[in-house]
Design a protein around this motif. Structure first.
Motif, PDB file in Angstrom:
ATOM      1  N   TYR A 100     -52.535 -14.651 -26.308  1.00  0.00           N
ATOM      2  CA  TYR A 100     -53.012 -15.789 -27.090  1.00  0.00           C
ATOM      3  C   TYR A 100     -52.184 -17.020 -26.795  1.00  0.00           C
ATOM      4  CZ  TYR A 100     -55.847 -12.373 -29.382  1.00  0.00           C
ATOM      5  OH  TYR A 100     -56.770 -11.382 -29.610  1.00  0.00           O
ATOM      6  N   ALA A 101     -52.867 -18.095 -26.486  1.00  0.00           N
ATOM      7  CA  ALA A 101     -52.210 -19.389 -26.286  1.00  0.00           C
ATOM      8  C   ALA A 101     -52.231 -20.105 -27.629  1.00  0.00           C
ATOM      9  CB  ALA A 101     -52.932 -20.209 -25.229  1.00  0.00           C
ATOM     10  N   TYR A 102     -51.065 -20.404 -28.127  1.00  0.00           N
ATOM     11  CA  TYR A 102     -50.912 -21.237 -29.320  1.00  0.00           C
ATOM     12  C   TYR A 102     -50.645 -22.639 -28.801  1.00  0.00           C
ATOM     13  CZ  TYR A 102     -50.364 -17.198 -32.427  1.00  0.00           C
ATOM     14  OH  TYR A 102     -50.568 -16.058 -33.156  1.00  0.00           O
ATOM     15  N   GLY A 103     -51.307 -23.620 -29.381  1.00  0.00           N
ATOM     16  CA  GLY A 103     -51.114 -24.977 -28.900  1.00  0.00           C
ATOM     17  C   GLY A 103     -51.156 -25.994 -30.014  1.00  0.00           C
ATOM     18  N   ALA A 104     -50.511 -27.126 -29.750  1.00  0.00           N
ATOM     19  CA  ALA A 104     -50.571 -28.280 -30.645  1.00  0.00           C
ATOM     20  C   ALA A 104     -50.667 -29.514 -29.756  1.00  0.00           C
ATOM     21  CB  ALA A 104     -49.339 -28.351 -31.543  1.00  0.00           C
ATOM     22  N   VAL A 105     -51.604 -30.401 -30.069  1.00  0.00           N
ATOM     23  CA  VAL A 105     -51.787 -31.617 -29.279  1.00  0.00           C
ATOM     24  C   VAL A 105     -51.733 -32.836 -30.195  1.00  0.00           C
ATOM     25  CG1 VAL A 105     -53.111 -30.523 -27.434  1.00  0.00           C
ATOM     26  CG2 VAL A 105     -54.309 -31.459 -29.403  1.00  0.00           C
ATOM     27  N   GLU A 106     -51.271 -33.935 -29.629  1.00  0.00           N
ATOM     28  CA  GLU A 106     -51.174 -35.201 -30.348  1.00  0.00           C
ATOM     29  C   GLU A 106     -52.106 -36.194 -29.659  1.00  0.00           C
ATOM     30  OE1 GLU A 106     -50.080 -38.569 -30.469  1.00  0.00           O
ATOM     31  OE2 GLU A 106     -50.559 -38.222 -32.556  1.00  0.00           O
ATOM     32  N   SER A 115     -48.223 -32.530 -25.916  1.00  0.00           N
ATOM     33  CA  SER A 115     -48.717 -31.203 -26.258  1.00  0.00           C
ATOM     34  C   SER A 115     -47.568 -30.202 -26.224  1.00  0.00           C
ATOM     35  CB  SER A 115     -49.803 -30.769 -25.274  1.00  0.00           C
ATOM     36  OG  SER A 115     -49.274 -30.675 -23.967  1.00  0.00           O
ATOM     37  N   PHE A 116     -47.796 -29.110 -26.915  1.00  0.00           N
ATOM     38  CA  PHE A 116     -46.840 -28.013 -26.932  1.00  0.00           C
ATOM     39  C   PHE A 116     -47.639 -26.718 -26.941  1.00  0.00           C
ATOM     40  CE2 PHE A 116     -44.253 -24.829 -29.045  1.00  0.00           C
ATOM     41  CZ  PHE A 116     -43.077 -24.927 -28.318  1.00  0.00           C
ATOM     42  N   PHE A 117     -47.355 -25.829 -26.006  1.00  0.00           N
ATOM     43  CA  PHE A 117     -48.068 -24.563 -25.907  1.00  0.00           C
ATOM     44  C   PHE A 117     -47.081 -23.414 -25.802  1.00  0.00           C
ATOM     45  CE2 PHE A 117     -51.054 -27.669 -24.255  1.00  0.00           C
ATOM     46  CZ  PHE A 117     -52.251 -27.284 -24.849  1.00  0.00           C
ATOM     47  N   LEU A 118     -47.496 -22.283 -26.326  1.00  0.00           N
ATOM     48  CA  LEU A 118     -46.695 -21.065 -26.247  1.00  0.00           C
ATOM     49  C   LEU A 118     -47.667 -19.898 -26.128  1.00  0.00           C
ATOM     50  CD1 LEU A 118     -43.651 -20.359 -26.440  1.00  0.00           C
ATOM     51  CD2 LEU A 118     -43.993 -19.993 -28.879  1.00  0.00           C
ATOM     52  N   ILE A 119     -47.389 -18.972 -25.228  1.00  0.00           N
ATOM     53  CA  ILE A 119     -48.241 -17.799 -25.051  1.00  0.00           C
ATOM     54  C   ILE A 119     -47.572 -16.619 -25.744  1.00  0.00           C
ATOM     55  CG2 ILE A 119     -49.314 -16.231 -23.396  1.00  0.00           C
ATOM     56  CD1 ILE A 119     -49.255 -18.627 -21.418  1.00  0.00           C
ATOM     57  N   LEU A 120     -48.330 -15.984 -26.632  1.00  0.00           N
ATOM     58  CA  LEU A 120     -47.800 -14.891 -27.437  1.00  0.00           C
ATOM     59  C   LEU A 120     -48.764 -13.709 -27.412  1.00  0.00           C
ATOM     60  CD1 LEU A 120     -46.543 -17.147 -30.351  1.00  0.00           C
ATOM     61  CD2 LEU A 120     -45.115 -15.849 -28.779  1.00  0.00           C
ATOM     62  N   PRO A 121     -48.290 -12.511 -27.765  1.00  0.00           N
ATOM     63  CA  PRO A 121     -49.138 -11.328 -27.617  1.00  0.00           C
ATOM     64  C   PRO A 121     -50.251 -11.172 -28.640  1.00  0.00           C
ATOM     65  CG  PRO A 121     -46.971 -10.701 -28.437  1.00  0.00           C
ATOM     66  CD  PRO A 121     -46.913 -12.161 -28.110  1.00  0.00           C
ATOM     67  N   TYR A 122     -50.100 -11.776 -29.817  1.00  0.00           N
ATOM     68  CA  TYR A 122     -51.094 -11.566 -30.873  1.00  0.00           C
ATOM     69  C   TYR A 122     -51.410 -12.872 -31.596  1.00  0.00           C
ATOM     70  CZ  TYR A 122     -49.267  -6.878 -30.156  1.00  0.00           C
ATOM     71  OH  TYR A 122     -48.860  -5.711 -29.587  1.00  0.00           O
ATOM     72  N   ASN A 142     -51.388 -13.620 -35.116  1.00  0.00           N
ATOM     73  CA  ASN A 142     -51.038 -13.110 -36.436  1.00  0.00           C
ATOM     74  C   ASN A 142     -49.904 -13.947 -37.037  1.00  0.00           C
ATOM     75  OD1 ASN A 142     -48.637 -12.210 -35.229  1.00  0.00           O
ATOM     76  ND2 ASN A 142     -49.318 -10.089 -35.085  1.00  0.00           N
ATOM     77  N   THR A 143     -49.485 -13.598 -38.227  1.00  0.00           N
ATOM     78  CA  THR A 143     -48.460 -14.366 -38.936  1.00  0.00           C
ATOM     79  C   THR A 143     -47.130 -14.348 -38.196  1.00  0.00           C
ATOM     80  OG1 THR A 143     -49.535 -13.847 -41.033  1.00  0.00           O
ATOM     81  CG2 THR A 143     -47.264 -14.625 -41.150  1.00  0.00           C
ATOM     82  N   HIS A 144     -46.733 -13.205 -37.686  1.00  0.00           N
ATOM     83  CA  HIS A 144     -45.455 -13.107 -36.974  1.00  0.00           C
ATOM     84  C   HIS A 144     -45.418 -14.054 -35.775  1.00  0.00           C
ATOM     85  CE1 HIS A 144     -41.813 -11.439 -35.244  1.00  0.00           C
ATOM     86  NE2 HIS A 144     -42.477 -11.200 -34.127  1.00  0.00           N
ATOM     87  N   CYS A 145     -46.468 -14.042 -34.971  1.00  0.00           N
ATOM     88  CA  CYS A 145     -46.522 -14.922 -33.794  1.00  0.00           C
ATOM     89  C   CYS A 145     -46.642 -16.389 -34.205  1.00  0.00           C
ATOM     90  CB  CYS A 145     -47.655 -14.514 -32.869  1.00  0.00           C
ATOM     91  SG  CYS A 145     -47.353 -12.943 -32.025  1.00  0.00           S
ATOM     92  N   MET A 146     -47.352 -16.660 -35.296  1.00  0.00           N
ATOM     93  CA  MET A 146     -47.442 -18.039 -35.790  1.00  0.00           C
ATOM     94  C   MET A 146     -46.060 -18.532 -36.209  1.00  0.00           C
ATOM     95  SD  MET A 146     -49.536 -20.531 -36.239  1.00  0.00           S
ATOM     96  CE  MET A 146     -49.705 -22.054 -37.145  1.00  0.00           C
ATOM     97  N   ASN A 147     -45.263 -17.676 -36.825  1.00  0.00           N
ATOM     98  CA  ASN A 147     -43.889 -18.053 -37.187  1.00  0.00           C
ATOM     99  C   ASN A 147     -43.058 -18.391 -35.951  1.00  0.00           C
ATOM    100  OD1 ASN A 147     -43.911 -17.975 -40.011  1.00  0.00           O
ATOM    101  ND2 ASN A 147     -43.583 -15.765 -40.054  1.00  0.00           N
ATOM    102  N   ILE A 148     -43.224 -17.612 -34.904  1.00  0.00           N
ATOM    103  CA  ILE A 148     -42.504 -17.891 -33.646  1.00  0.00           C
ATOM    104  C   ILE A 148     -42.944 -19.242 -33.093  1.00  0.00           C
ATOM    105  CG2 ILE A 148     -42.242 -17.156 -31.239  1.00  0.00           C
ATOM    106  CD1 ILE A 148     -42.520 -14.233 -32.304  1.00  0.00           C
ATOM    107  N   PHE A 149     -44.255 -19.487 -33.076  1.00  0.00           N
ATOM    108  CA  PHE A 149     -44.772 -20.762 -32.583  1.00  0.00           C
ATOM    109  C   PHE A 149     -44.222 -21.932 -33.395  1.00  0.00           C
ATOM    110  CE2 PHE A 149     -47.917 -24.176 -32.920  1.00  0.00           C
ATOM    111  CZ  PHE A 149     -47.959 -24.585 -31.597  1.00  0.00           C
TER     112      PHE A 149
END
Length: 167
Positions: free
Chosen positions: A37-43, A49-56, A58-65
Motif C-alpha cells: 500500500y502506498a500512503y501519500g499526502a500531497v499539497e 508530496s510525501f509517500f511511504l510504501i507499507l504492507p497493510y 490499517n491503523t498500525h501502518c497509518m501511525n507509521i505514516f
C-alpha cells in the motif's frame, strides 16, 4: 495536505490499448493476490508530496505514516484532509502534535485530489504489465512516485476550489 492510500500489487486489470487494424492485441494478465500500500499526502498549492510504501492499510501502518510525515515536516503544522477509512478514525491512532485531521464527507472520493495521483501512477507504471514478484511491483511504484515532479502534482491536484480557498 490531502492524504490517501492505494493498493498496488500483482493483480492487474487489462487496459485499453491501440494496435494496427486487423490485429488483436495480446495483454498479459494474472491474478496473484499480493499487495503493498502506498500512503501519500500531497499539497496542491506547492506540489509537495510525501509517500511511504507499507504492507497493510490499517491503523498500525497509518501511525507509521503519520510519524514519518510529521518528522519530514517537523517545523510545519499540517492540516491533513482524509477520507473516512476506519484506520483514519481509530482510537488507537497516534496523531503527532503538528498534524490535525479534517475528514471529507462520506462516499466522495472525487473531492480528494490525491485519487488522481493514484490514477496517474497506474497509468505511468502499471498499464498492461505483469510483475514476476512483489518486489518488482514495489520497485516500479518507487520509480514512478519519484518521477512525479512538483509541477505535475500541482497540475493534477490544483483544483480551483482548493487554490481559491487558500488565496
Amino acid at each position: 495536505m490531502f492524504q490517501d492510500e492505494a493498493g498496488f500489487g500483482r493483480i492487474n486489470k487489462p487496459k485499453y490499448c491501440w494496435c494496427f487494424p486487423g490485429y488483436r492485441p495480446t495483454v498479459p494478465c494474472h491474478h496473484i493476490r499480493e499487495y503493498r500500500y502506498a500512503y501519500g499526502a500531497v499539497e496542491p498549492l506547492t506540489g509537495e508530496s510525501f509517500f511511504l510504501i507499507l504492507p497493510y492499510a490499517n491503523t498500525h501502518c497509518m501511525n507509521i505514516f503519520l510519524q514519518h510525515l510529521s518528522d519530514e515536516y517537523l517545523d510545519d503544522r499540517i492540516l491533513l484532509v482524509c477520507d473516512g477509512a476506519t484506520w483514519h478514525r481509530s482510537k488507537l491512532l497516534d496523531i503527532p502534535s503538528n498534524i490535525r485531521f479534517i475528514f471529507l464527507p462520506p462516499a466522495t472520493p472525487e473531492m480528494n485530489p490525491i485519487e488522481q495521483i493514484w490514477k496517474e501512477i497506474r497509468k505511468l507504471g502499471f498499464k498492461n504489465e505483469i510483475f514476476p514478484t512483489l518486489n518488482h511491483v514495489m520497485d516500479r511504484l518507487c520509480e514512478v512516485i519519484n518521477s512525479l515532479s512538483t509541477v505535475v502534482i500541482k497540475s493534477i491536484t490544483g483544483r480551483a476550489w482548493i487554490i481559491n480557498g487558500f488565496v
